[in-house]
Design a protein around this motif. Structure first.
Motif, PDB file in Angstrom:
ATOM      1  N   THR A  83     -29.311 -72.625  20.605  1.00 14.37           N
ATOM      2  CA  THR A  83     -28.973 -71.225  20.313  1.00 14.37           C
ATOM      3  C   THR A  83     -27.707 -71.143  19.454  1.00 14.37           C
ATOM      4  N   TRP A 120     -27.926 -74.766  15.052  1.00  7.79           N
ATOM      5  CA  TRP A 120     -28.883 -73.654  15.048  1.00  7.79           C
ATOM      6  C   TRP A 120     -29.321 -73.323  13.628  1.00  7.79           C
ATOM      7  N   ASP A 122     -31.900 -66.393  17.766  1.00  7.14           N
ATOM      8  CA  ASP A 122     -32.258 -67.616  18.484  1.00  7.14           C
ATOM      9  C   ASP A 122     -33.757 -67.898  18.475  1.00  7.14           C
TER      10      ASP A 122
END
Lengths: 485, 485
Positions: free
Chosen positions: A3, A11, A270
Motif C-alpha cells: 500500500t 507502491w 492501493d
C-alpha cells in the motif's frame, strides 16, 4: 500489493507495472513505454499541439546529435549539462573528429539555426516547438519521473525585446498549468525557481510544481527567459526598426513524460492505477456478469453497448475473456479503467446497466436508454472529482506556520513518526545559496519555487514570510520547501 | 532557378530550400525539418495512425540505445547494419562497459521485449508500432531521401504461425500503397525485393517503389516477413494450443521521412514546390490585388474569406505583406500553396474571386457565395490530377521490350543523348546475385522489385519475361530495373 502507506516507492513501481504501462529495458535508466503508458503521452501531445496551434507556434525537428563545440559556447549551459551527457565518439567504423552529444535539450542546436534564419524585426517573433527524445545520464532513475532517455516537447522562441520574450515565457507556463489541471486533473503551484535551481544558462526559470500523495514535489514543467545570453553565444541578431543590429531575447519551455509519473502518483490508490478520463486509454470497461448459461446472450448485448459507446467517441472495451467477473473487476482496477459497466441478465430485463467509477466505492444502476449521456457525464464528473480531491489533499499537506529550521526538523520528525507526509512548507528565505544548502543538508527539503504574487492575495492568501527560516535575517522571498522527485 | 531538365539534383535541392522545408545542420548528413517540411510528416502520421487504429495496432516507445550484444544475436542483422552504426562509448564522464548503438531499426530491442511479454497463444498476435528517430551513418546523403538521422515508424508484430504473419506483412504493404496513393498522390509499384536487397535478417522483403520525374526509383516503404529468425535469436516463444513451446513468426514494416522527398520529386515543377492538398501546409493562399488606395478595403474582405475558409477546416493563409502581387504569386508558387485566391476591387464588386490551382496554367472566376464549396472541390480535383498525372508519366517511362544488356545500355545511352529519363525497365532475371551485380556494374541500374502477379494480368498487363537479360538463361523472375535514390 504493497500500500501507499507501507512503502510509497514500492507502491508506485508496482502500480505502473500491474497497469502494464511500462517495462524496464536492458539499457541502464532507459524504460519502455508500453501502449497503455504511451497513449497517455499521445493525449498530452494532442492537447498541447492544440494550444500551440492557437498560439500560431508550429512544430519542427532538429538533429539529435550536437557537436561538442556548440555546448562550450554558453558557459553556464555546458557546466550544467556536461555531467549528464552521453557521447557518440565513433560511427560507421571510424572515430569521429569531434564528439557528438545526445541532446539533453536543444538551445544550442536551435540557437545556431536561429542565427541563420533571423535577420530582421520582420522575422520576429520566431517561435517553434519540437517533440523529441532527450538524454540525461542520471545516476538514480525512476520510471517516467527520471530516466536516462525521455520524451518531451521543447519550445524555443526569439523576440525583439525583453517584454515580448517575458510574455511568451509566462504564457507558456500558464499553458502548462492549464494542461496539468484540465487534462491531468493535477493541480500545480506556479512560481519562480531560485537562482541555484535555474535552467543552465537562463536569466530566470519559472516552474509548475505538483504535490504527490506522499507529500513530495514534482517539477512538472518549466519555462525560461534567457535574456540575450543564448543570443550572444550563438549570434542571434536582427536588424531592428532603427536599422541597428541587436541581439534577440529568447525563451524556451518544456514538459516531458515525467508528467505521466506525476499524474499517477497524484491519483492512484492501493487498488492500482487511477487515471483522469481525459487521458485514460480505457475510459470504460464493459464486463458481462451472471450465470454461465446466460453469458453468451449478455455478451451479445454488451457488444451492442460497446459499439454505441465507441460510436460516441468514448474509449470503451469489452472484457469477454473466460476469467471470472471478480478477477476482471480487480484486473481493470489495476489498469485504471475509469468506469466499469456491468451487464447481467437481470439488468438487461430491467433495461438497465450498472456503473461504477474507479474512484468511488459505490455502484449504481442507470437506464440503458441513457447509456452514452450517462457515461459522458460520469466521465466528466470523475475528471472534476480527481482535481478537487487533489486540491483538497494539497491544502491538507501545506504548512505555513513554520518559522525556524528547528521547527521544520521537528515537523518532519513528527510526521515521520505518524507515518504522515511531511508535505510542503512555506518559508522565508534570505536569498542566499548557503541557506538553501543548509536546508537541504539538514532536512532533505529543497526550494521548489517562489509563489507568484497572486498566491498571497485573496480569500486563500498564503502569508508572506518576513524572516529567513535558516538565518532569521529579513526574507528576500517566501518559498515553497519540500522533498522532491 | 535551375530547371529539372538542366540538373534534376540541383533543381531538387533548390526546390526544398526555396520552399523553406528544411535546412542543413552542422552535423554531417543530419538535416533540420523546418515547420513547412515537418507539417508534411505530421499529416503522414495522422493518416497512418488512423490506419493503425483500424487494425487495432497501438503505439509504444522503446529505448533508442541498443547494447552491442543485442546486434550480434542475429548474424545477418549485424552484418547488414554494422557498417552504418554510430556508437555511444562514454556517458556522464565515464567510458561505458558495453558500446551502445544509436538504433538503425528496433528488431533487436523489441525482440528482447517480446520474449518477456509473450507467453501463450492467447497473447498473439502481439502487434505494436513506434514513431522514432533512427540513425544510419550514410556516406552520401540527400535531404529527406537519405540522411544520417531520419524519422520513421516501425511496426513489429509476432504471430502464431506463418500464415498470420504473412497476412500482416502484406496488409501493411497495402496500407503503405494506399497512403502513398491517396495521401501523397504518389503511385507505387508493389513487389518483392530480391534476396540481395532484403532487409538484414528477413526471410522475405516486400516494397513499394515509386518513380521520380527523372526516371529514378525511390523505395518508399518496406514490409518484412521474418519467419522465425528473430524469434530464434531473441527466444520469442509461446505455449501453443497443443501445449508446446514454439517460436513466433514475426514481421516488421516501416515508412520514413524519405516519403517526403519522393513526393516532392514526383510532383514539383520548375516554378517550385507542388504538394498534394492532403498534406500541404498551405492549401489556400489569399492575395489581395488592385490599386494601392483600394488595398485596405480589399484586405478587409480577404480577412473575412480567410476566416470562412479556416472555419471550414481548410488550411488557408492571407498574404497582406507589402510586397507586390507579382512577387507574392512567385513566392507562393515556390512554397507550393495549392490554390491561389486573388481578390481585387473589381472581383468584389461582382461578388467574385479568382482562383488558380498551383498545377494549372489558367485561372478562373467564381461566385463568392460558393467560396468554401468551390475551394473544397478544387482541392479534391487537384489531389486527383496529381495522381493521374504521375500515373501517366509512369506509363510513359516504363520499358518492357528490352531483352539484353546491350539493348539496355543502348537505351540508356539514347535517353541520355536526348536528355530524357532512362526510366524503368522490365527484365528477365535468372535469380543470381552475379547477374544483379553485372547489371549494376554496366548500367548503374539495380533490381527494384519483382512485381506481384496481378501486374501481369488484366487490361494493362505487363509481359512476363522468359529469359534473363544478362545470361539469356531461363528467367526465374521478371524484375523492375532502374537507377535508384
Amino acid at each position: 500489493m504493497v500500500t501507499r502507506k507501507e512503502d510509497f516507492s514500492k507502491w508506485y513501481l508496482q502500480t505502473i507495472q500491474k497497469a502494464d504501462l511500462m517495462d524496464y529495458s536492458p539499457v541502464r535508466g532507459c524504460m519502455i513505454f508500453k501502449p497503455n503508458g504511451f497513449e497517455i503521452w499521445e493525449h498530452i501531445q494532442e492537447c498541447f499541439n492544440q494550444k500551440l496551434k492557437a498560439e500560431g507556434i508550429r512544430n519542427a525537428y532538429f538533429p539529435m546529435l550536437i557537436p561538442e563545440s556548440f555546448f562550450t559556447r554558453e558557459k553556464d549551459h555546458i557546466e550544467g549539462f556536461a555531467p549528464e551527457l552521453p557521447w557518440v565518439t565513433e560511427a560507421a567504423g571510424e572515430a569521429l573528429e569531434e564528439r557528438l552529444a545526445l541532446r539533453p535539450t536543444s538551445e544550442t542546436m536551435i540557437g545556431d539555426a536561429f542565427s541563420n534564419w533571423i535577420n530582421s524585426y520582420r522575422d520576429l517573433p520566431y517561435e517553434i516547438n519540437q517533440w523529441a527524445n532527450v538524454f540525461r545520464w542520471e545516476k538514480r532513475t525512476l520510471p517516467f519521473l527520471r530516466t536516462s532517455e525521455f520524451l518531451w516537447q521543447e519550445g524555443h522562441t526569439a523576440h525583439e525585446n525583453e517584454e515580448d520574450a517575458r510574455q511568451r515565457t509566462m504564457k507558456m507556463l500558464a499553458a502548462y498549468r492549464d494542461l496539468s489541471e484540465e487534462l491531468l486533473a493535477m493541480p500545480v503551484f506556479e512560481g519562480e525557481k531560485t537562482p541555484s535551481e535555474r535552467f543552465a544558462g537562463a536569466v530566470q526559470t519559472f516552474s509548475i510544481e505538483s504535490m504527490m500523495q506522499d507529500g513530495k514535489a514534482v517539477q512538472a514543467g518549466t519555462s525560461h527567459y534567457m535574456g540575450t545570453k543564448f543570443a550572444e553565444a550563438f549570434n542571434i541578431r536582427y536588424l531592428n526598426r532603427d536599422n541597428e543590429h541587436v541581439y534577440c531575447h529568447t525563451t524556451s519551455w518544456g514538459i516531458s513524460t515525467r508528467l505521466i509519473g506525476a499524474m499517477i502518483m497524484t491519483h492512484s490508490d492501493d487498488q492500482g492505477l487511477v487515471l483522469p478520463p481525459a487521458v485514460a486509454a480505457h475510459q470504460v470497461i464493459i464486463i458481462p456478469v451472471g450465470p454461465k448459461k446466460k453469458l453468451a446472450e449478455v455478451t451479445e448485448k454488451a457488444q451492442e453497448l460497446l459499439q454505441e459507446l465507441k460510436s460516441a467517441g468514448i474509449r470503451a472495451s469489452l472484457d469477454d475473456s473466460d476469467n471470472s467477473a471478480g478477477f476482471k473487476f480487480n484486473e481493470w482496477e489495476l489498469k485504471g479503467a475509469c468506469l466499469r459497466i456491468e451487464v447481467g441478465p437481470r439488468d438487461l430485463e430491467q433495461g438497465q446497466f450498472v456503473l461504477k467509477a474507479r474512484d468511488e466505492a459505490d455502484k449504481q444502476s442507470y437506464d440503458l436508454a441513457n447509456l452514452v449521456d450517462q457515461v459522458q457525464s460520469s466521465l466528466t464528473a470523475m475528471q472534476e472529482r480527481l482535481l478537487t480531491k487533489a486540491r483538497q489533499r494539497n491544502q491538507e499537506n501545506i504548512y505555513t506556520d513554520i518559522e525556524t529550521l528547528d521547527q521544520l526538523q521537528a515537523h518532519i520528525e513528527k510526521q515521520r513518526e505518524n507515518n504522515e507526509p511531511a508535505g510542503w512548507v512555506l518559508a522565508g528565505w534570505d536569498g542566499t545559496e548557503e541557506s538553501e544548502a543548509k536546508i537541504k543538508e539538514l532536512t532533505g527539503f529543497t526550494t521548489r519555487n517562489i509563489p507568484f504574487d497572486h498566491y498571497f492575495q485573496g480569500e486563500h492568501a498564503l502569508p508572506r514570510k518576513e524572516k529567513c527560516i535558516v538565518t532569521g535575517k529579513p526574507a528576500k522571498a517566501t518559498v515553497w520547501l519540500a522533498r522532491a522527485y
